[in-house]
Design a protein around this motif. Sequence first.
Motif, PDB file in Angstrom:
ATOM      1  N   ALA A 188       0.835  -1.191   0.000  1.00  0.00           N
ATOM      2  CA  ALA A 188       0.000   0.000   0.000  1.00  0.00           C
ATOM      3  C   ALA A 188       0.875   1.248   0.000  1.00  0.00           C
ATOM      4  CB  ALA A 188      -0.914   0.001   1.224  1.00  0.00           C
ATOM      5  N   SER A 189       0.422   2.309  -0.679  1.00  0.00           N
ATOM      6  CA  SER A 189       1.221   3.518  -0.804  1.00  0.00           C
ATOM      7  C   SER A 189       0.776   4.621   0.149  1.00  0.00           C
ATOM      8  CB  SER A 189       1.150   4.037  -2.253  1.00  0.00           C
ATOM      9  OG  SER A 189      -0.188   4.343  -2.605  1.00  0.00           O
ATOM     10  N   ARG A 190      -0.189   4.354   1.009  1.00  0.00           N
ATOM     11  CA  ARG A 190      -0.668   5.382   1.920  1.00  0.00           C
ATOM     12  C   ARG A 190       0.435   5.797   2.881  1.00  0.00           C
ATOM     13  NH1 ARG A 190      -5.693   3.865   5.504  1.00  0.00           N
ATOM     14  NH2 ARG A 190      -4.100   2.568   6.480  1.00  0.00           N
ATOM     15  N   PRO A 191       0.681   7.108   3.063  1.00  0.00           N
ATOM     16  CA  PRO A 191       1.717   7.540   3.991  1.00  0.00           C
ATOM     17  C   PRO A 191       1.444   7.017   5.396  1.00  0.00           C
ATOM     18  CG  PRO A 191       0.957   9.383   2.629  1.00  0.00           C
ATOM     19  CD  PRO A 191       0.031   8.234   2.382  1.00  0.00           C
ATOM     20  N   ARG A 192       2.522   6.832   6.146  1.00  0.00           N
ATOM     21  CA  ARG A 192       2.426   6.257   7.485  1.00  0.00           C
ATOM     22  C   ARG A 192       3.025   7.220   8.496  1.00  0.00           C
ATOM     23  NH1 ARG A 192       6.345   3.542   9.862  1.00  0.00           N
ATOM     24  NH2 ARG A 192       7.435   3.344   7.891  1.00  0.00           N
ATOM     25  N   ALA A 193       2.376   7.381   9.624  1.00  0.00           N
ATOM     26  CA  ALA A 193       2.867   8.285  10.658  1.00  0.00           C
ATOM     27  C   ALA A 193       4.110   7.711  11.318  1.00  0.00           C
ATOM     28  CB  ALA A 193       1.781   8.514  11.724  1.00  0.00           C
ATOM     29  N   PHE A 194       4.998   8.614  11.791  1.00  0.00           N
ATOM     30  CA  PHE A 194       6.161   8.166  12.540  1.00  0.00           C
ATOM     31  C   PHE A 194       5.713   7.380  13.758  1.00  0.00           C
ATOM     32  CE2 PHE A 194       8.621  11.521  10.390  1.00  0.00           C
ATOM     33  CZ  PHE A 194       9.735  10.769  10.068  1.00  0.00           C
ATOM     34  N   GLY A 195       6.436   6.307  14.044  1.00  0.00           N
ATOM     35  CA  GLY A 195       6.139   5.499  15.216  1.00  0.00           C
ATOM     36  C   GLY A 195       5.210   4.345  14.923  1.00  0.00           C
ATOM     37  N   ALA A 196       4.505   4.395  13.745  1.00  0.00           N
ATOM     38  CA  ALA A 196       3.638   3.279  13.380  1.00  0.00           C
ATOM     39  C   ALA A 196       4.479   2.164  12.782  1.00  0.00           C
ATOM     40  CB  ALA A 196       2.588   3.745  12.365  1.00  0.00           C
ATOM     41  N   ARG A 240      10.404   6.655  17.651  1.00  0.00           N
ATOM     42  CA  ARG A 240      10.167   6.800  19.091  1.00  0.00           C
ATOM     43  C   ARG A 240      10.713   8.115  19.637  1.00  0.00           C
ATOM     44  NH1 ARG A 240      12.940   1.285  20.361  1.00  0.00           N
ATOM     45  NH2 ARG A 240      13.360   2.259  22.385  1.00  0.00           N
ATOM     46  N   ILE A 241      11.649   8.743  18.922  1.00  0.00           N
ATOM     47  CA  ILE A 241      12.192  10.025  19.388  1.00  0.00           C
ATOM     48  C   ILE A 241      11.150  11.139  19.342  1.00  0.00           C
ATOM     49  CG2 ILE A 241      14.561   9.449  18.738  1.00  0.00           C
ATOM     50  CD1 ILE A 241      14.167  11.307  16.293  1.00  0.00           C
ATOM     51  N   PHE A 242      10.052  10.939  18.606  1.00  0.00           N
ATOM     52  CA  PHE A 242       9.034  11.975  18.482  1.00  0.00           C
ATOM     53  C   PHE A 242       7.949  11.866  19.549  1.00  0.00           C
ATOM     54  CE2 PHE A 242      10.780  11.183  14.236  1.00  0.00           C
ATOM     55  CZ  PHE A 242      11.282  12.457  13.955  1.00  0.00           C
ATOM     56  N   PRO A 298       9.398  10.197  25.720  1.00  0.00           N
ATOM     57  CA  PRO A 298      10.141   9.076  25.123  1.00  0.00           C
ATOM     58  C   PRO A 298      10.745   8.161  26.172  1.00  0.00           C
ATOM     59  CG  PRO A 298      11.426  11.096  25.013  1.00  0.00           C
ATOM     60  CD  PRO A 298      10.059  11.483  25.514  1.00  0.00           C
ATOM     61  N   ASP A 299      10.930   6.905  25.790  1.00  0.00           N
ATOM     62  CA  ASP A 299      11.607   5.938  26.646  1.00  0.00           C
ATOM     63  C   ASP A 299      13.085   6.326  26.752  1.00  0.00           C
ATOM     64  OD1 ASP A 299      13.252   4.137  24.584  1.00  0.00           O
ATOM     65  OD2 ASP A 299      11.280   4.543  23.706  1.00  0.00           O
ATOM     66  N   PRO A 300      13.849   5.731  27.676  1.00  0.00           N
ATOM     67  CA  PRO A 300      15.239   6.162  27.894  1.00  0.00           C
ATOM     68  C   PRO A 300      16.114   6.099  26.647  1.00  0.00           C
ATOM     69  CG  PRO A 300      14.498   4.843  29.752  1.00  0.00           C
ATOM     70  CD  PRO A 300      13.408   4.780  28.735  1.00  0.00           C
ATOM     71  N   ASP A 301      15.983   5.046  25.838  1.00  0.00           N
ATOM     72  CA  ASP A 301      16.799   4.962  24.628  1.00  0.00           C
ATOM     73  C   ASP A 301      16.421   6.065  23.637  1.00  0.00           C
ATOM     74  OD1 ASP A 301      18.432   2.795  25.304  1.00  0.00           O
ATOM     75  OD2 ASP A 301      16.886   1.365  24.741  1.00  0.00           O
ATOM     76  N   ALA A 302      15.121   6.290  23.472  1.00  0.00           N
ATOM     77  CA  ALA A 302      14.678   7.325  22.542  1.00  0.00           C
ATOM     78  C   ALA A 302      15.108   8.712  23.016  1.00  0.00           C
ATOM     79  CB  ALA A 302      13.162   7.266  22.385  1.00  0.00           C
ATOM     80  N   ARG A 303      15.024   8.947  24.317  1.00  0.00           N
ATOM     81  CA  ARG A 303      15.472  10.235  24.847  1.00  0.00           C
ATOM     82  C   ARG A 303      16.972  10.408  24.638  1.00  0.00           C
ATOM     83  NH1 ARG A 303      13.109  13.742  28.093  1.00  0.00           N
ATOM     84  NH2 ARG A 303      11.455  12.253  28.622  1.00  0.00           N
ATOM     85  N   ALA A 304      17.727   9.327  24.841  1.00  0.00           N
ATOM     86  CA  ALA A 304      19.179   9.392  24.640  1.00  0.00           C
ATOM     87  C   ALA A 304      19.513   9.706  23.188  1.00  0.00           C
ATOM     88  CB  ALA A 304      19.828   8.077  25.065  1.00  0.00           C
ATOM     89  N   ILE A 305      18.798   9.083  22.248  1.00  0.00           N
ATOM     90  CA  ILE A 305      19.028   9.363  20.835  1.00  0.00           C
ATOM     91  C   ILE A 305      18.657  10.801  20.498  1.00  0.00           C
ATOM     92  CG2 ILE A 305      18.154   8.872  18.517  1.00  0.00           C
ATOM     93  CD1 ILE A 305      20.206   6.906  19.304  1.00  0.00           C
ATOM     94  N   ARG A 306      17.524  11.255  20.998  1.00  0.00           N
ATOM     95  CA  ARG A 306      17.089  12.622  20.707  1.00  0.00           C
ATOM     96  C   ARG A 306      18.101  13.634  21.239  1.00  0.00           C
ATOM     97  NH1 ARG A 306      11.051  14.124  22.398  1.00  0.00           N
ATOM     98  NH2 ARG A 306      11.972  14.513  24.443  1.00  0.00           N
ATOM     99  N   ASP A 307      18.569  13.420  22.456  1.00  0.00           N
ATOM    100  CA  ASP A 307      19.581  14.310  23.032  1.00  0.00           C
ATOM    101  C   ASP A 307      20.891  14.224  22.256  1.00  0.00           C
ATOM    102  OD1 ASP A 307      17.729  15.014  24.945  1.00  0.00           O
ATOM    103  OD2 ASP A 307      18.599  13.777  26.538  1.00  0.00           O
ATOM    104  N   PHE A 308      21.250  13.010  21.830  1.00  0.00           N
ATOM    105  CA  PHE A 308      22.486  12.833  21.072  1.00  0.00           C
ATOM    106  C   PHE A 308      22.418  13.571  19.738  1.00  0.00           C
ATOM    107  CE2 PHE A 308      24.776  10.412  17.780  1.00  0.00           C
ATOM    108  CZ  PHE A 308      26.071  10.582  18.246  1.00  0.00           C
ATOM    109  N   ASN A 309      21.291  13.491  19.052  1.00  0.00           N
ATOM    110  CA  ASN A 309      21.147  14.181  17.773  1.00  0.00           C
ATOM    111  C   ASN A 309      21.365  15.683  17.925  1.00  0.00           C
ATOM    112  OD1 ASN A 309      20.566  11.729  16.554  1.00  0.00           O
ATOM    113  ND2 ASN A 309      18.347  12.044  16.568  1.00  0.00           N
ATOM    114  N   GLU A 310      20.850  16.255  19.002  1.00  0.00           N
ATOM    115  CA  GLU A 310      21.055  17.690  19.250  1.00  0.00           C
ATOM    116  C   GLU A 310      22.512  17.971  19.620  1.00  0.00           C
ATOM    117  OE1 GLU A 310      18.787  19.952  18.639  1.00  0.00           O
ATOM    118  OE2 GLU A 310      17.364  18.369  18.069  1.00  0.00           O
TER     119      GLU A 310
END
Length: 268
Positions: free
Chosen positions: A31-39, A225-227, A231-243
Amino acid sequence: MHSASPGGDPPEPPARRWLGGDTPSARPRLASRPRAFGAAPPRRRRYGRGVASGTEHVRGEVYEYVVAHSSPPDGLLRDLIEATVQRFPDHVVLQIGPEQGMFMTLLSQLIAPARAIEVGTFTGYSSVCLARGLADGGRLICCDVNEDWTSLAREYWQKAGLADRIELRLGPAIGTLRALPQEASLDLSFIDADKTGNASYWDEIVPRTRSGGIILVDNTLLHGRIFHPDPDPDARAIRDFNEYVLADRRVDLAMLSIGDGLIFARKK
């Protein structure tokens, strides 16, 4: 997404990440329908089963087209995928996808690194891709803590004719990195281990990277999961790392949507 220190990133459920087929005719239409982040991404298959990871954050039809119009993994890498499925069926999602593997192979061949390092090796798919581009006499150091996973990597390094060019260092990666020489001599690095350790690995690798050297960091979107607002600890760590990396004036970088997100940084 590998483990290079105890208590690393837990694997996603296998149904979340899938490979595309070898040819358009071998794959079901998606299917070509766009998918939301996290799905959950569309179900992607190779060899009749879900293995490894592929680019998640695009429509299924786009992913299928990208894989169909990229050079496929050769027989050795396909065998390694199957061996990983057979030996470690609960962890196959830790393996990078074929389009990311080909990208990393081409990049390594362009750079022709004399000194390269990988933080998080799993069963060796990404290390084979990186080592295939090493300069004559070049060496790749691989860091991991899991002897079972890396025993399969050793087997395929031998089959690939790369065993004499890859050095496995078992143990927490931060200790391995801190023991490296201080001079800026690394040409290419790939960080793909426990996500809470990314900033520490980065802080050891960047000063040891030569001007013009490349640093890759995997899973920078972490399945969307960063959005999440909490966020869970891993997602928060990634989000902080990206910044954290974005603010690092020692590098120029681009975040690519290949795989589960890939930071591509060049030391100034």
